[in-house]
Design an enzyme around this catalytic site. Structure first.
Site, mmCIF file in Angstrom:
data_model
loop_
_atom_site.group_PDB
_atom_site.id
_atom_site.type_symbol
_atom_site.label_atom_id
_atom_site.label_comp_id
_atom_site.label_asym_id
_atom_site.label_seq_id
_atom_site.Cartn_x
_atom_site.Cartn_y
_atom_site.Cartn_z
ATOM 1 N N ARG A 251 -3.790 -10.439 4.014
ATOM 2 C CA ARG A 251 -3.991 -10.467 2.566
ATOM 3 C C ARG A 251 -2.762 -9.858 1.902
ATOM 4 O O ARG A 251 -2.499 -8.670 2.060
ATOM 5 C CB ARG A 251 -5.254 -9.679 2.212
ATOM 6 C CG ARG A 251 -5.652 -9.706 0.751
ATOM 7 C CD ARG A 251 -6.943 -8.915 0.549
ATOM 8 N NE ARG A 251 -7.370 -8.936 -0.844
ATOM 9 C CZ ARG A 251 -6.965 -8.078 -1.777
ATOM 10 N NH1 ARG A 251 -6.105 -7.115 -1.448
ATOM 11 N NH2 ARG A 251 -7.407 -8.172 -3.012
ATOM 12 N N LYS B 84 0.831 -1.202 0.000
ATOM 13 C CA LYS B 84 0.000 0.000 0.000
ATOM 14 C C LYS B 84 0.869 1.257 0.000
ATOM 15 O O LYS B 84 2.046 1.235 0.358
ATOM 16 C CB LYS B 84 -0.942 0.000 1.219
ATOM 17 C CG LYS B 84 -2.025 -1.081 1.180
ATOM 18 C CD LYS B 84 -3.121 -0.763 0.197
ATOM 19 C CE LYS B 84 -4.177 -1.861 0.072
ATOM 20 N NZ LYS B 84 -5.045 -1.967 1.246
#
Length: 283
Positions: free
Chosen positions: A260, A226
């Site tokens: 994840r 991210k």
């Protein structure tokens, strides 16, 4: 009794499956069947390549494969339900036929979720937390699928405090699930790292993660590659796997259950170290 995220929780899934959460962390591998996902778009757009990637992730230690057909990055193009389904259903069918993997479908569309479960998926993973297409909760109730409900800050006014906003949004999502008949043993929550949250908000969410256990439900986290991980590490998206693994260890220590990730191997090792530390702590 105080909720303990490290104790056993049997997550009920579709097709008579279940997954024990709590005693050890679980890896969910990302398989993007998309041309435009932020870090691996186009690598697995072909169904055969996507299924092969899923098998590789299982061999590296993933227990869940999360199959998505529409990018969720902020500037991604919207695709039709038909295009999304054409991308992912062959992959889900192939993996369901050829492996014993637990399969998750990454979608906010009720129609796609229903077809995915029919094709063999066990879990529905909704990045809009049931609040874009609430009928997706009915799909989970009807099929017995596991349901991952994610927090998002997109297209809404957030509260200033990151934890207060988690409760504001996810409490409503849990109401939608309950109204549809989804029981709590089918639900996992996701705080939605990176979804309309700046670097400071994401870091505060990590630092205060333990406060989320007031929900008394397991948490999935998705920090992989991210933007905030890049802001801290100074790395481009493709080079953020080591920093991602660090967040895996930190969030496991704070009580997250499912991770994840794009790169299974690095996070597998980080998770093994965190679980060993937690076992030693418990005596």
């Amino acid at each position: 009794m105080t909720y303990n995220p490290f104790q056993k929780f049997s997550w009920k899934l579709a097709h008579g499956r279940s997954l024990e959460l709590g005693p050890r962390g679980v890896l969910m591998a990302i398989v993007n069947v998309t041309p435009d996902s932020f870090s691996d778009g186009g690598r697995f757009i072909d169904a055969v390549a996507a299924a092969a990637q899923g098998v590789r992730c299982l061999q590296e230690g993933a227990l869940i494969l999360d199959i998505g057909g529409e990018s969720t990055r902020p500037d991604a193009a919207t695709v039709s339900a038909e295009e999304e389904q054409a991308r992912i259903l062959p992959v889900i069918s192939a993996l369901s036929r050829d492996t014993d993997a637990l399969i998750s479908v990454d979608t906010y569309r009720a129609s796609t979720a229903r077809l995915a479960v029919e094709a063999g998926a066990h879990i529905v993973n909704d990045v809009h937390g049931l609040q874009r297409e609430p009928d997706i909760a009915a799909v989970a109730a009807d099929t017995g699928a596991g349901l991952c409900i994610m927090h998002t800050g997109r297209d809404r006014q957030k509260l200033a405090d990151v934890i207060d906003d988690q409760f504001l949004f996810l409490d409503r999502s849990l109401e939608i699930a309950a109204e549809a008949g989804v029981t709590r043993d089918h639900i996992v929550l996701d705080p939605g790292f990176g979804f309309a949250k700046d670097t400071d908000e994401n870091l505060k969410l990590m630092a205060r993660f333990a406060e989320l256990h007031r929900f008394e439900l397991p948490f999935l986290v998705g920090t992989s590659r991210k933007r905030f991980v890049g802001a801290v590490s100074g790395r481009d998206a493709a080079d953020r796997d080591v920093a991602t693994a660090a967040t895996t260890a930190l969030l496991r220590a704070a009580g997250a259950s499912i991770f994840r990730v794009h790169d299974v191997a690095n996070s597998r090792d980080a998770l093994a170290m965190a679980d060993a530390m937690l076992k030693a702590r418990a005596g």
